[in-house]
Design an enzyme around this catalytic site. Structure first.
Site, PDB file in Angstrom:
ATOM      1  N   CYS A  78      74.252  63.247  17.574  1.00  0.00           N
ATOM      2  CA  CYS A  78      74.169  64.220  18.789  1.00  0.00           C
ATOM      3  C   CYS A  78      75.077  63.724  19.731  1.00  0.00           C
ATOM      4  CB  CYS A  78      72.527  63.630  19.536  1.00  0.00           C
ATOM      5  SG  CYS A  78      71.270  64.024  18.436  1.00  0.00           S
ATOM      6  N   HIS A 113      72.696  62.206  28.903  1.00  0.00           N
ATOM      7  CA  HIS A 113      72.106  62.735  27.569  1.00  0.00           C
ATOM      8  C   HIS A 113      70.900  63.440  27.702  1.00  0.00           C
ATOM      9  CE1 HIS A 113      71.687  63.139  23.081  1.00  0.00           C
ATOM     10  NE2 HIS A 113      70.592  62.602  23.241  1.00  0.00           N
ATOM     11  N   HIS A 133      68.472  70.975  23.394  1.00  0.00           N
ATOM     12  CA  HIS A 133      69.372  69.865  22.786  1.00  0.00           C
ATOM     13  C   HIS A 133      70.072  70.752  21.460  1.00  0.00           C
ATOM     14  CE1 HIS A 133      70.946  66.467  21.061  1.00  0.00           C
ATOM     15  NE2 HIS A 133      70.023  65.724  21.082  1.00  0.00           N
TER      16      HIS A 133
END
Length: 571
Positions: A225, A381, A419
């Site tokens: 990620c 994040h 995401h």
């Protein structure tokens, strides 16, 4: 002064719409904008979604309902009836399978705007969806650049250009590795394209081969990620060292397939429909508010998976001044650290303290104590998992106290976009540029209250959009955490601050000359935006033209000249 890696163009597509001209950013903060700006962004979205531009309340609501995080509506498969092979034993005791269907436990995702089909934008024969997004995004970035690509590339040597891009998951839909691995089970023939097009670095390869015609450097650095920041780091190092003068960097990820959703769900990483009901006190059968599925730093139950393709054109500051390119910001530095020994591959560790701490320390050296303490904000994040809300907030809080920051603004793009795995930090950067252009930090408006286990000392976790003065906000930090201990943090410098630095470097007359050249670039970018909004522009996709052969090279012991390029590759 060291070379600055400035952002001269950006583009892409995510659940908020088209990134260029800050349209995706505007969708998220729509209610904070002027009536004219709202209308411009609604018109842009209507074009993407193939809706008539009638402008009434129903039209507006249709656009709003078909963007950002929402229930499944734009993926080409039915989340209520996903096929699977159900095992059973026949009368003779032989294990068999029969076709069945099931409803996914996860009923929401960050999908690109409803009605937008990237495959319809160019001749995309058998291209996986992630590569379709990459072509669209890279082309959009070139349009925002405001200068014809052929003119730019002939200003440079071929080996002064690079493309760094990829995807963390690879291409796992039917036209990529997913179709290849499923072909025998489904009774289909494996195609000649599925294996190659499924590779994780293929977004870079497609941009080289079909958008730019690049023969310079290329590659992809994958870090789960944190993948975008990993690629951004490579691009930054190239520019600061002088190895490259222009780099297109980005990521494209389209993980919205039933198999990938089930994979993350099996890890209990994704928020399910039932978990959303529990969070909101709903009864069985009641439909939760899928728009609020992602709730960073609030009471949450997992992240919301999403798709996105984003690209940025980086160049050294001298090239930007030479050509008059618009400066949307600059990349200060990016830091990467692992976690060390781990109990679980998915658990957070200590590496992110190091990456954020280094970014803060270097930003302070660049711009001073006051810029860090009073002129910076953080794009977290913010994955919307219980583990993330405690661990990431602890990192920010501990470092805020160590550096003497009292109320550090913290936000999270995933509240609105979900995401997008490899492209997640690219989404964060898009919104960062939007903040500097429009003077608004998007708030985590999907979260009604900060969870009790979130660390808040020294932090101002924004649950509402926050108006700011871009001139007083020179610094932004982007943070990323990935499975396996992949941590990356970077600091970005505002265009206002970059202008101050470069005006001093160029001198009074040099800066005036740059501004004069830049007027033409800005007009071109505005005209590009207008053409796209009117539906009069297609992505740049060049297939079969300008293909180079060995006979197109002129080789000596000092240089190689390439047909079609004014500058040579020096040996």
């Amino acid at each position: 002064m060291r070379k600055l890696a400035v952002i001269a163009g950006f583009g892409g597509i995510n659940p908020a719409g088209r990134s260029s001209a800050h349209h995706a950013f505007r969708r998220i903060v729509l209610d904070e904008l002027s009536a004219d700006q709202q209308q411009q962004t609604l018109n842009s979205l209507a074009q993407l979604m193939n809706l008539p531009h009638n402008g009434d309340d129903g039209w507006r609501q249709q656009i709003l309902n078909g963007t950002l995080i929402r229930g499944w509506d734009n993926v080409g498969w039915d989340a209520n009836a996903v096929p699977f092979h159900q095992p059973f034993t026949d009368e003779s005791g032989t294990p068999c399978w029969r076709l069945g269907h099931k409803r996914l436990a996860v009923q929401s995702a960050g999908q690109i705007p409803k009605g937008f089909d990237p495959a319809a934008q160019y001749p995309s024969h058998h291209h996986p969806r992630g590569l379709q997004l990459a072509v669209y995004a890279a082309s959009d970035a070139l349009g925002q650049l405001g200068m014809d690509w052929e003119r730019i590339r002939n200003h440079l040597r071929p080996d002064q250009i690079a493309v760094y891009a990829g995807s963390a998951m690879g291409q796992l839909d039917g036209d990529g590795h997913g179709g290849m691995t499923q072909s025998a089970l489904l009774g289909k023939r494996t195609s000649s394209k599925q294996c190659a097009l499924g590779l994780s670095e293929m977004p870079a390869d497609f941009v080289n081969a079909y958008v730019l015609g690049n023969i310079g450097a290329t590659g992809s650095m994958v870090g789960a990620c944190a993948t975008f920041l990993y690629n951004l780091k490579v691009a930054l190092d190239d520019i600061q060292s002088g190895r490259r003068r222009l780099v297109m960097v980005g990521n494209s990820e389209s993980p919205l397939t039933p198999e990938i959703v089930e994979g993350y769900s099996a890890m209990t990483a994704l928020v399910t429909e039932q978990k959303l009901r529990e969070l909101d006190g709903l009864n069985a059968g009641q439909t939760p508010d899928f728009r609020r599925a992602s709730r960073p730093f609030g009471y949450n139950g997992g992240f919301t998976i999403a798709e996105s393709g984003q690209f940025f054109v980086l160049c050294d500051d001298e090239l930007a001044l030479e050509l008059g390119l618009t400066i949307y910001g600059a990349v200060g530095d990016v830091y990467v650290h692992a976690d060390g020994y781990k109990k679980s591959i998915s658990n957070p560790g200590v590496g992110n303290y190091l990456t954020m701490g280094k970014a803060m320390g270097e930003a302070r050296r660049w711009l001073g104590e006051d810029a860090l303490k009073n002129g910076s904000f953080v794009h977290a994040h913010g994955s919307s998992t219980p583990a993330n809300r405690t661990t990431e907030s602890h990192i920010f809080s501990e470092l805020a106290q160590a550096f003497g920051i009292k109320r550090w603004p913290v936000t999270a793009a995933k509240a609105h976009l979900g995401h997008s795995i490899a492209a997640a930090s690219a989404d964060q950067l898009v919104l960062t540029l939007g903040t500097w252009a429009h003077g608004i930090i998007p708030g985590i408006t999907t979260t009604s209250e900060i969870a009790g286990d979130v660390h808040q000392t020294g932090l101002d976790i924004l649950l509402q959009h926050k108006p700011v003065n871009g001139a007083n906000l020179p610094l932004a930090f982007i943070n990323a955490k990935g499975f396996g201990g992949n941590n990356a943090s970077g600091f970005m410098i505002s265009p206002q601050q970059v202008h101050k630095l470069l005006a001093h470097k160029a001198g009074s007359q040099g800066w005036k000359d740059y501004l004069a050249r830049n007027e033409f670039i800005r007009l071109n970018a505005q005209e590009y935006d207008s053409r796209v909004t009117r539906g009069e522009h297609k992505p740049r996709y060049i297939f079969g033209d300008g293909v180079l052969e060995p006979g197109d090279l002129s080789i000596s012991d000092s240089e190689i000249r390439v047909k079609g390029w004014e500058e040579s590759v020096r040996l």
